[in-house]
Scaffold this active site. Structure first.
Site, PDB file in Angstrom:
ATOM      1  N   SER A 112       0.807  -1.221   0.000  1.00  0.00           N
ATOM      2  CA  SER A 112       0.000   0.000   0.000  1.00  0.00           C
ATOM      3  C   SER A 112       0.842   1.273   0.000  1.00  0.00           C
ATOM      4  O   SER A 112       1.616   1.493  -0.908  1.00  0.00           O
ATOM      5  CB  SER A 112      -0.965  -0.029   1.187  1.00  0.00           C
ATOM      6  OG  SER A 112      -1.877   1.033   1.084  1.00  0.00           O
ATOM      7  N   HIS A 113       0.732   2.066   1.040  1.00  0.00           N
ATOM      8  CA  HIS A 113       1.402   3.365   1.097  1.00  0.00           C
ATOM      9  C   HIS A 113       2.773   3.289   1.761  1.00  0.00           C
ATOM     10  O   HIS A 113       3.418   4.313   1.945  1.00  0.00           O
ATOM     11  CB  HIS A 113       0.502   4.345   1.845  1.00  0.00           C
ATOM     12  CG  HIS A 113       0.007   3.753   3.130  1.00  0.00           C
ATOM     13  ND1 HIS A 113      -1.053   2.862   3.148  1.00  0.00           N
ATOM     14  CD2 HIS A 113       0.433   3.872   4.391  1.00  0.00           C
ATOM     15  CE1 HIS A 113      -1.250   2.466   4.394  1.00  0.00           C
ATOM     16  NE2 HIS A 113      -0.361   3.048   5.169  1.00  0.00           N
ATOM     17  N   ASP A 276      -2.382   6.669  -3.476  1.00  0.00           N
ATOM     18  CA  ASP A 276      -1.245   6.037  -2.802  1.00  0.00           C
ATOM     19  C   ASP A 276      -0.567   4.954  -3.648  1.00  0.00           C
ATOM     20  O   ASP A 276      -0.883   4.780  -4.822  1.00  0.00           O
ATOM     21  CB  ASP A 276      -1.684   5.463  -1.442  1.00  0.00           C
ATOM     22  CG  ASP A 276      -2.508   4.197  -1.599  1.00  0.00           C
ATOM     23  OD1 ASP A 276      -3.194   4.074  -2.629  1.00  0.00           O
ATOM     24  OD2 ASP A 276      -2.473   3.339  -0.703  1.00  0.00           O
ATOM     25  N   ASP A 278      -0.697   1.700  -4.102  1.00  0.00           N
ATOM     26  CA  ASP A 278      -1.462   0.711  -4.870  1.00  0.00           C
ATOM     27  C   ASP A 278      -2.781   1.260  -5.402  1.00  0.00           C
ATOM     28  O   ASP A 278      -3.605   0.507  -5.926  1.00  0.00           O
ATOM     29  CB  ASP A 278      -1.710  -0.537  -4.019  1.00  0.00           C
ATOM     30  CG  ASP A 278      -2.532  -0.245  -2.782  1.00  0.00           C
ATOM     31  OD1 ASP A 278      -2.414   0.862  -2.236  1.00  0.00           O
ATOM     32  OD2 ASP A 278      -3.310  -1.120  -2.356  1.00  0.00           O
ATOM     33  N   ASP A 280      -5.487   2.698  -3.928  1.00  0.00           N
ATOM     34  CA  ASP A 280      -6.802   2.627  -3.285  1.00  0.00           C
ATOM     35  C   ASP A 280      -7.140   3.832  -2.401  1.00  0.00           C
ATOM     36  O   ASP A 280      -8.302   4.062  -2.100  1.00  0.00           O
ATOM     37  CB  ASP A 280      -6.996   1.290  -2.533  1.00  0.00           C
ATOM     38  CG  ASP A 280      -5.969   1.055  -1.457  1.00  0.00           C
ATOM     39  OD1 ASP A 280      -5.045   1.887  -1.312  1.00  0.00           O
ATOM     40  OD2 ASP A 280      -6.082   0.031  -0.750  1.00  0.00           O
ATOM     41  N   ARG A 281      -6.133   4.603  -1.998  1.00  0.00           N
ATOM     42  CA  ARG A 281      -6.431   5.785  -1.172  1.00  0.00           C
ATOM     43  C   ARG A 281      -6.511   7.039  -2.033  1.00  0.00           C
ATOM     44  O   ARG A 281      -5.987   7.070  -3.149  1.00  0.00           O
ATOM     45  CB  ARG A 281      -5.342   5.991  -0.113  1.00  0.00           C
ATOM     46  CG  ARG A 281      -5.305   4.885   0.908  1.00  0.00           C
ATOM     47  CD  ARG A 281      -4.374   5.240   2.050  1.00  0.00           C
ATOM     48  NE  ARG A 281      -4.445   4.196   3.078  1.00  0.00           N
ATOM     49  CZ  ARG A 281      -4.020   4.341   4.325  1.00  0.00           C
ATOM     50  NH1 ARG A 281      -3.481   5.475   4.714  1.00  0.00           N
ATOM     51  NH2 ARG A 281      -4.138   3.349   5.192  1.00  0.00           N
ATOM     52  N   LYS A 375     -11.449  -0.021  -1.761  1.00  0.00           N
ATOM     53  CA  LYS A 375     -11.543   1.427  -1.870  1.00  0.00           C
ATOM     54  C   LYS A 375     -10.815   1.809  -3.150  1.00  0.00           C
ATOM     55  O   LYS A 375      -9.961   1.062  -3.631  1.00  0.00           O
ATOM     56  CB  LYS A 375     -10.969   2.109  -0.646  1.00  0.00           C
ATOM     57  CG  LYS A 375      -9.556   1.741  -0.287  1.00  0.00           C
ATOM     58  CD  LYS A 375      -9.226   2.237   1.119  1.00  0.00           C
ATOM     59  CE  LYS A 375      -7.900   1.689   1.597  1.00  0.00           C
ATOM     60  NZ  LYS A 375      -7.893   1.350   3.010  1.00  0.00           N
ATOM     61  N   ARG A 495      -4.738   5.537  18.384  1.00  0.00           N
ATOM     62  CA  ARG A 495      -5.398   6.552  17.560  1.00  0.00           C
ATOM     63  C   ARG A 495      -6.531   7.163  18.366  1.00  0.00           C
ATOM     64  O   ARG A 495      -7.361   6.439  18.925  1.00  0.00           O
ATOM     65  CB  ARG A 495      -5.961   5.934  16.287  1.00  0.00           C
ATOM     66  CG  ARG A 495      -4.943   5.206  15.419  1.00  0.00           C
ATOM     67  CD  ARG A 495      -5.402   5.173  13.964  1.00  0.00           C
ATOM     68  NE  ARG A 495      -4.682   4.208  13.157  1.00  0.00           N
ATOM     69  CZ  ARG A 495      -3.452   4.382  12.670  1.00  0.00           C
ATOM     70  NH1 ARG A 495      -2.784   5.486  12.956  1.00  0.00           N
ATOM     71  NH2 ARG A 495      -2.886   3.457  11.916  1.00  0.00           N
TER      72      ARG A 495
HETATM   73  C1  G1P Z   1      -5.520   1.786   9.010  1.00  0.00           C
HETATM   74  C2  G1P Z   1      -6.713   2.702   8.858  1.00  0.00           C
HETATM   75  C3  G1P Z   1      -7.924   1.908   8.398  1.00  0.00           C
HETATM   76  C4  G1P Z   1      -7.600   1.163   7.098  1.00  0.00           C
HETATM   77  C5  G1P Z   1      -6.338   0.327   7.305  1.00  0.00           C
HETATM   78  C6  G1P Z   1      -5.900  -0.342   6.008  1.00  0.00           C
HETATM   79  O1  G1P Z   1      -5.785   0.796   9.996  1.00  0.00           O
HETATM   80  O2  G1P Z   1      -6.995   3.365  10.070  1.00  0.00           O
HETATM   81  O3  G1P Z   1      -9.004   2.783   8.204  1.00  0.00           O
HETATM   82  O4  G1P Z   1      -8.659   0.330   6.736  1.00  0.00           O
HETATM   83  O5  G1P Z   1      -5.272   1.150   7.774  1.00  0.00           O
HETATM   84  O6  G1P Z   1      -5.608   0.599   5.006  1.00  0.00           O
HETATM   85  P1  G1P Z   1      -5.326   0.897  11.537  1.00  0.00           P
HETATM   86  O7  G1P Z   1      -3.823   1.076  11.542  1.00  0.00           O
HETATM   87  O8  G1P Z   1      -5.984   2.106  12.115  1.00  0.00           O
HETATM   88  O9  G1P Z   1      -5.791  -0.379  12.172  1.00  0.00           O
HETATM   89 ZN    ZN Z   2      -3.302   1.473  -0.424  1.00  0.00          ZN
END
Ligand code: G1P
Ligand code: ZN
Length: 542
Positions: A112-113, A276, A278, A280-281, A375, A495
């Site tokens: 991902s990111h 991002d 991949d 999706d964001r 997403k 968080r």
């Molecule tokens: C985080 C984001 C959540 C998202 C996930 C995967 O997870 O808060 O919304 O679905 O990354 O991209 P968290 O680290 O809060 O569990």
């Molecule tokens: Zn991603």
């Protein structure tokens, strides 16, 4: 040509989440590591005789991993693989291709990111035949299998050519190298009013899209520049690089600072967006305005009639629990349901499959709709372009008008990263033990309507997910949420999500952190954050 190799350690030492198995590249480079994980997929999922989609975000090790997966797929009797040219397929594009060709699933290579490159991260995840991330029972089965795996099956062959669009045979398996963009672009053309967007972009409207040297470059160039006619150069950092140019492909105010600057000052762009690693964001910006992901979901839902598939309305909306309640206010006015789900895209899957919702989103820069089961960053960007084309008003006007009608949900997330895991756990258990006492009480002059530990019962399959985060709901619509990240790698990440509601338009333009100052203080008073974390300030504020 089939070879059976004995699986040896190292073995995936961690249960893969729905975002798959994410580790440093160096971990994946260990002999047998990737093979062991992939064989566990083939041993637990019915893929023999079936079709699989394979692609990734182009990061370092993407190509090598695809070669490994193809050999194992052939040796395990998979009939056909659709592979993105050059190994490229964005996460939403994999979802699109799985659904369009009704394949038995797909494998996505991405972290991902997270940063890429030889010293960066790599990841692999399995998506099921609905195009969505594997549900928990599937990831659990893969993990359990991996613990007992004795051998894996592969072929003894040369690497195949991933760069030419063609079909070939690999050990009896049909491999088709596909254009990574065309199926996805076709789907986008069905979702949006391309003619209206083309007209908008042919005028004096100025925009930029930052692909952050990641996977969306080819998608954005084809769709935004070639099909919608934006001038060449609209897509910034459009060539996917194995190390994302050394950057952090995460579209937020910190990592896309240059793009943010382009929307400020005299010569500011009308619109800017980023996606991002991949794809999706998404991040949405207008001239002098950042649209929070929570507001973006609410605004898109309120304006759903601008989108061709939703001209006659939408059945419902869903948001993850920590996402602001702005979408709920829209749903109430539209008289449609708004589902509150736990954090993570997988929880939207059943609602989308059942046609109960059209749009869904998370505060963490995730927005999407029922067109795929992930997403979708570019979808959100095109949705905003469609909206701007339909309304012909600046982004800020649209958002301000939205607040006037529905109220403004001021929103911020404070992250405390790398906190000692035991201390973070203590903070949560202490808070959990006090929920009864907090519910209905008044603290520093503010009345708490309800304090609970969020639990979700899936309305479709009845499954229950408990302990999804602590909610403190105030009488005046404000809210504080506490939860521990499920994706962090070092220690624990706490968080804290802060939200307050302002319905008076005269007071809706104030600074977010200032407006939330009172709640920020209360969060510490309620959870003793400083005491438990030993931190005076959060590490990241979004
Ligand atoms: C985080 C984001 C959540 C998202 C996930 C995967 O997870 O808060 O919304 O679905 O990354 O991209 P968290 O680290 O809060 O569990
Ligand atoms: Zn991603």
């Amino acid at each position: 040509m089939d070879v059976i190799k004995t699986a040896t350690t190292p073995f995936p030492d961690q249960k893969p989440g729905t975002s798959g198995l994410r580790k440093q590249v160096t971990v994946f480079q260990q002999a047998h590591y990737l093979e062991n994980f992939v064989q566990s997929i083939f041993d637990t999922q019915r893929l023999a005789g079936g079709t699989l989609v394979i692609g990734g975000d182009g990061r370092f090790y993407n190509r090598q991993a695809i070669q490994v997966i193809l050999r194992l797929a052939a040796a395990n009797g998979v009939a056909k693989c659709l592979v993105g040219q050059g190994g490229i397929l964005s996460t939403p594009a994999v979802s699109c291709v799985i659904r369009k060709y009704q394949t038995n699933g797909g494998i996505i290579l991405s972290a991902s990111h997270n940063p890429g490159g030889p010293q960066g991260d790599f990841g692999i995840k399995f998506n099921t035949d609905n195009g969505g991330p594997a549900p928990e029972k599937v990831t659990e089965a893969i993990y359990q299998r991996s613990l007992a795996l004795a051998e894996y099956r592969t072929l003894d062959t040369e690497d195949v050519d991933l760069d030419t669009i063609e079909c070939f045979n690999l050990g009896g398996m049909h491999v088709e190298i596909i254009d990574p963009v065309s199926d996805y672009a076709e789907l986008m053309a069905e979702q949006f009013d391309f003619a209206a967007i083309r007209e908008l972009l042919s005028g004096d409207f100025r925009m930029a899209f930052d692909a952050m040297h990641a996977v969306t470059g080819p998608y954005a160039r084809r769709i935004i520049e070639e099909q919608l006619g934006a001038p060449a150069g609209t897509v910034l950092n459009g060539i996917p690089l194995e190390d994302f140019g050394g950057g952090h492909p995460d579209p937020n105010l910190a990592h896309a600072a240059e793009l943010v600057a382009m929307t400020q000052g005299d010569d500011a762009l009308d619109f800017a967006a980023a996606s991002d690693g991949d794809g999706d964001r998404n991040m949405i910006l207008g001239r002098n305005i950042f649209v929070t992901p929570s507001d973006s979901l609410a605004v898109l839902a309120a304006n759903a009639d601008a989108f061709p598939p939703w001209r006659n309305g939408i059945p419902g909306i869903a948001r993850s629990m920590p996402t602001s309640q702005a979408a709920d206010r829209v749903a109430e006015k539209l008289d449609i349901p708004c589902f509150e789900t736990p954090t993570g895209w997988k929880f939207f899957g059943n609602l989308l499959d059942a046609g109960r919702i059209a749009f869904c989103g998370e505060e963490s820069f995730g927005t999407g709709s029922s067109h795929v089961r992930e997403k979708d960053g570019l979808w959100a960007v095109l949705a905003w372009l469609n909206l701007l084309a339909a309304r012909r008003r600046p982004v800020a006007d649209i958002v301000h008008a939205h607040w006037e009608t529905f109220g403004r949900n001021y929103y911020s997330r404070h992250d405390y990263e790398g906190v000692d895991a035991a201390s973070a756990e203590t903070l949560m258990t202490t808070l959990r033990a006090r929920l009864g006492e907090l519910s209905g009480s008044t603290i520093s002059g503010r009345s708490i309507r309800l304090a609970d530990d969020f639990s979700y019962t899936d309305p479709i399959d009845g499954s229950v997910s408990a302990h999804q985060g602590i909610r403190i709901l105030f009488e005046d619509g404000a809210r504080i949420v506490f939860r521990l990240s499920g994706t962090g790698t070092v220690g624990a990440t706490l968080r804290v999500y802060l939200e307050s509601l302002e319905t008076d338009p005269a007071r809706q333009r104030e600074d977010t952190q200032e407006t939330l100052a009172d709640l920020i203080r209360l969060a510490d008073e309620i959870a003793a954050i400083r005491q438990h974390t030993g931190r005076e300030q959060p590490d990241v504020i979004t």
